[in-house]
Motif scaffolding. Structure first.
Motif, short mmCIF file in Angstrom:
data_model
loop_
_atom_site.label_atom_id
_atom_site.label_comp_id
_atom_site.label_asym_id
_atom_site.label_seq_id
_atom_site.Cartn_x
_atom_site.Cartn_y
_atom_site.Cartn_z
N ILE A 1 0.65 -1.17 0.07
CA ILE A 1 -0.03 0.08 -0.13
C ILE A 1 0.92 1.32 -0.06
N ALA A 2 2.08 1.34 0.91
CA ALA A 2 2.87 2.36 0.84
C ALA A 2 3.45 2.64 -0.64
N LYS A 3 3.95 1.69 -1.22
CA LYS A 3 4.28 1.74 -2.63
C LYS A 3 3.25 2.29 -3.48
N GLU A 4 2.15 1.86 -3.79
CA GLU A 4 0.87 2.52 -4.27
C GLU A 4 0.69 4.13 -3.77
N SER A 5 0.78 4.38 -2.74
CA SER A 5 0.58 5.81 -2.05
C SER A 5 1.76 6.48 -2.73
#
Length: 422
Positions: free
Chosen positions: A395-399
């Motif tokens: 999710i952090a990479k997506e964010s």
């Protein structure tokens, strides 16, 4: 005592649960003891009374745990809550469902606040789902209902047993004592806990007791504002917003805003800047006129309709540099200490997953600590932390990627393509 039938539960392995001989009547008490052994007669201290910490407290209390939440706020009314939250089916809503609070949530969510408009810098609408969005349907896995932070906090607070929250508890330090921790607070109180859970946010004071890995700056700065009585104070913006959300893109800059409860609007001026921009800018964030002059210069090509935000916002504005934890972070699990939410995996807000990840952390940690399949608390915590790090990294990479897209020269066309509005 019949030694032949007695089983020492401290020597039972998980594999024994599949041995039907173990479940003879004379051994049933040992089976029950194994079921509870991870947290029975243990005191659990949760540091931080945000959505993650309160959800964890609720879920653990439903399992019979002895839980206290230590919150630095003086009382439940001490702080104005931030922007609304949209909860997702497989995380935030799943946690509320497990906590038996979904019906209460349905009574308090902001109807229609998930409607979205995408604008350019001149406040021209390029996409709107206000006339096409289906009615609220909690059976639709894609439905992401919005709720005011204060309303969610109230639901969670009122679900807890009396005296669960210890207000005015500003954590200072702790040290190991026996098999747990002795915690010290600014009000000169010291308490012992067998298990400590850090739920104290991005600037966690507990995290350094687990790892020395620090967050890195994403390169994006957000200036937060809030408008009370928005229909009266900012009629043009309020009409444009229509009770939903706005994302405006232009010149590698953004304005993001959403409807809040009680007729309020929360907004963010978002742009790329160096990490110490707030300090080096020499701006007085309590001076509306100065901030408006800055906006007119920084956002020179943006419509004057946006000036309403600065002319009528509550003060001070709040500068928020956006941070993210390294995607490959790892640490060695402990038997009496762990962390959830932003304390564990602070990330940019551009995927709308922050509170959902925190509430999912609470759900998964509560299940690990009350499961019968682990031989020790350390095993349970290690499993939770490993799974939590993996999904948080995704999710952090997506964010991070979304943050770059939303501040790129072609941000408007990219977001229109994402929403299917081009």
């Amino acid at each position: 005592m019949n030694e032949k039938n007695y089983v020492d539960s401290s020597k039972i392995k998980t594999s024994d649960l599949y041995n039907f001989e173990f479940l003879r009547p004379n051994n049933f008490a040992s089976y029950l003891k194994l079921f509870d052994m991870l947290i029975t007669n243990k005191t659990i201290a949760i540091i931080g009374g945000g959505p993650g910490g309160l959800t964890l407290a609720r879920l653990l209390q439903l399992k019979g745990a002895n839980v206290k939440v230590y919150e630095r706020d003086y009382n439940k009314d001490a702080r104005v809550q931030g922007s609304p939250l949209d909860l997702h089916e497989d995380s935030g809503l799943a946690a509320l469902r497990k906590a038996n609070l979904l019906e209460e949530f349905k009574n308090n969510f902001l109807v229609g606040a998930d409607k979205t408009k995408i604008l350019n810098e001149r406040a021209e609408v390029f996409y709107s789902d206000h006339d096409t969005k289906p009615n609220e349907n909690f059976d639709d896995v894609g439905f992401r209902p919005e709720i005011d932070r204060g309303a969610l906090r109230k639901i969670l607070l009122e679900s807890l047993q009396p005296d669960t929250i210890i207000w005015d508890s500003h954590f200072i330090s702790m040290e190991k004592q026996n098999e747990g921790w002795l915690l010290h607070f600014k009000n000169e109180t010291s308490v012992y806990a067998d298990i400590v859970v850090a739920a104290d946010g991005a600037n966690s004071k507990i995290r350094p007791y687990i790892t020395d890995i620090k967050a890195f700056y994403s390169g994006i700065m957000m200036l937060e504002g809030n408008i009370y009585e928005a229909a009266k104070q900012t009629p043009n913006i309020s009409t444009l917003l229509g009770g939903g959300k706005i994302m405006a893109f232009g010149n590698e800059q953004d304005i993001l805003m959403g409807q809040k409860a009680k007729g309020e609007i929360g907004f963010y001026i978002s742009f790329k800047a160096e990490e110490n921009w707030a300090r080096n800018s020499s701006l007085d964030f309590s001076d509306r006129d100065q901030l408006l002059a800055w906006f007119k210069t920084k956002y020179a090509n943006w419509s004057s309709i946006w000036h309403e935000l600065f002319e009528n916002s509550a003060i001070p504005f709040i500068p928020r540099p956006i941070y993210c934890m390294p995607l490959d972070q790892t640490w060695t699990a402990q038997s009496n200490l762990t962390m959830i939410g932003d304390a564990a995996h602070v990330m940019p807000p551009f995927a709308g997953e922050g509170v959902n990840m925190a509430m999912l952390d609470a759900l998964e940690l509560s299940e690990c600590l009350t499961s019968i399949k682990y031989d020790s608390r350390q095993d349970a915590i290690a499993t939770f932390e490993s799974n939590m790090r993996k999904r948080a990294a995704i999710i952090a990479k997506e964010s991070l990627d979304n943050g770059e897209r939303m501040h790129a020269a072609n941000a408007l066309s990219t977001m229109l393509e994402f929403f299917g509005g081009n």
